[in-house]
Write an enzyme that holds these catalytic residues in place. Sequence first.
Site, PDB file in Angstrom:
ATOM      1  N   ASP A  12      -7.869   3.842   9.511  1.00 61.17           N
ATOM      2  CA  ASP A  12      -9.125   4.019   8.779  1.00 61.17           C
ATOM      3  C   ASP A  12      -9.329   2.913   7.748  1.00 61.17           C
ATOM      4  OD1 ASP A  12      -9.819   6.267  10.154  1.00 61.17           O
ATOM      5  OD2 ASP A  12      -9.116   7.678   8.650  1.00 61.17           O
ATOM      6  N   GLU A  37     -12.617  13.262  12.757  1.00 65.37           N
ATOM      7  CA  GLU A  37     -11.880  13.569  11.528  1.00 65.37           C
ATOM      8  C   GLU A  37     -12.566  14.713  10.794  1.00 65.37           C
ATOM      9  OE1 GLU A  37      -9.495   9.634   9.917  1.00 65.37           O
ATOM     10  OE2 GLU A  37     -11.012  10.542   8.651  1.00 65.37           O
ATOM     11  N   HIS A  93       0.794  -1.221   0.000  1.00 66.76           N
ATOM     12  CA  HIS A  93       0.000   0.000   0.000  1.00 66.76           C
ATOM     13  C   HIS A  93       0.827   1.273   0.000  1.00 66.76           C
ATOM     14  CE1 HIS A  93      -4.386   0.499  -0.026  1.00 66.76           C
ATOM     15  NE2 HIS A  93      -4.312  -0.811  -0.141  1.00 66.76           N
TER      16      HIS A  93
END
Length: 510
Positions: free
Chosen positions: A154, A264, A106
């Site tokens: 997240d 957030e 990632h």
Amino acid sequence: MANQCPISSQFVVFIIITYFMFILGELIRPLPRPLPNDILSLHIATRLRTDPNSIKLASSDYGNLVQENSIAVLYPSSIDDIVTLIKFANNCSTPLISISARGHGHSVRGQAMARDGVVVDMGALSENGIGIRVSSNRNPSSGYYYADVVSWTDYLYLTVGGTLSNAGISGQSFLHGPQISNVLELDVVTGKGDFITCSKNMNSELFLAVLGGLGQFGIITRARIILQKAPTRAKWVRLLYSDFSIFTRDQEHLISTNIPSYVEGSLITHMSPPNNWRSSFYSPSHYSKITSLLKSNNGHLYSIEVVKYYDDQSADTIDEELQSLLKDLGFNPGFIFKKDVALIDFLGRVGNIDNQNSEGQLETHPWLNLFVPKSRILDFNAGVFLDIIARHNQTSGPILFYPFNRNKWDDRMSAVIPDEDIFYTLGLLHSSRPDQSGNFDKLNNEIIEFCEKAGIKIKQYLPHYKSKKDWMKHYGPKWNTFQETKTKYDPKMILSPGQRIFNSVDSSDI
């Protein structure tokens, strides 16, 4: 009968020339360096793959911006396989083999690649029975429950080594700190091939260096992480703002109370709409209402996402608690949106994006992630949100902007953050076609250049630099310690070459 689409002789010549140029390019393309003969006599030889599919997988990442071919991919059946590979790399003759650990790939700029080296596929360890181990008892030394696995960000489809090598952040980091602040113990294979168990009280130098250390000192093979008993449900609220100052004031108030479970903030524009791949929160009627407000507010709004977890014991009081928490906030009247969901649904709101793309086409992800000191966020808003991003007006992904408390971070760790009590993270999570990625790179570079000229002392998160001078500037006072620790635990500079810290393209410039 006349041809409907006559082909000119010039076009035929062009096709022939193009074909032969392609063939010539393939002929002169450098061949991958072969595996050293000595490695084929080791017990790991059968787990080293050089087939095209394995090499192709290890040569790309989520960003789809960089491609670097390794000479092999190791699929370890045990930690001893990793130790063997690293010790071989230390003792092999020139040219030296570099090694990079790869979880789910990632990274977005080739950080987990090893050009002409070996990529270690860490997922193979779990396939061979080295997986999650959860303690049924409290750790007597800490009083915490724990698991030998990483806590959540997240996005849940990540591996322990990658998140802890960076820091691991999310909307609950204001409360618990980043993932690296919740680690009790690590098993690490250093760049010399030593297998070391470490913690704050045992081999602490290595422990603190590895956390946020971008893979430079060792490969994490186990992490013991603090756990809490999971609640069952989540009150999930989104609030919209037209005024940036009130938006940031309310975020800072929320994180000061330690009452929410998650906070957030984000920016909404016509090019970064309310619903996106991170979460389709709004209904069609809500979406229409927000779009109308967006038009009347010059095409930009700010949003705060607040979540409070609860279970059966607190179900009777949760609404009252939430109302008390939100009562003094300055969001736009009428623009509060609520959901009550199972906790697992909130945690899983970002699906497996690894398997998603745009209409079956390859996507690139030229992301930019920054930490911004609180003292300069008004300047940042004026120069970046209201000017640069608005002026570029490009279709983008989510734009995140939310605060952290510095006292939840341990400055002895390798991760770098601004030197202020509160700082914000910016996440420009772009998605684009390959031919558009250059436009987003220009946008990203313009933001960085603006901050440099304005004297805004940003720090990159998931950093990407091309020169050692830039890395030295990034680490600042930590650089000498970082470099000395590299020399101690990876003296031959074997690990994580894709970060380009000690093997950057112009490292000779210092």
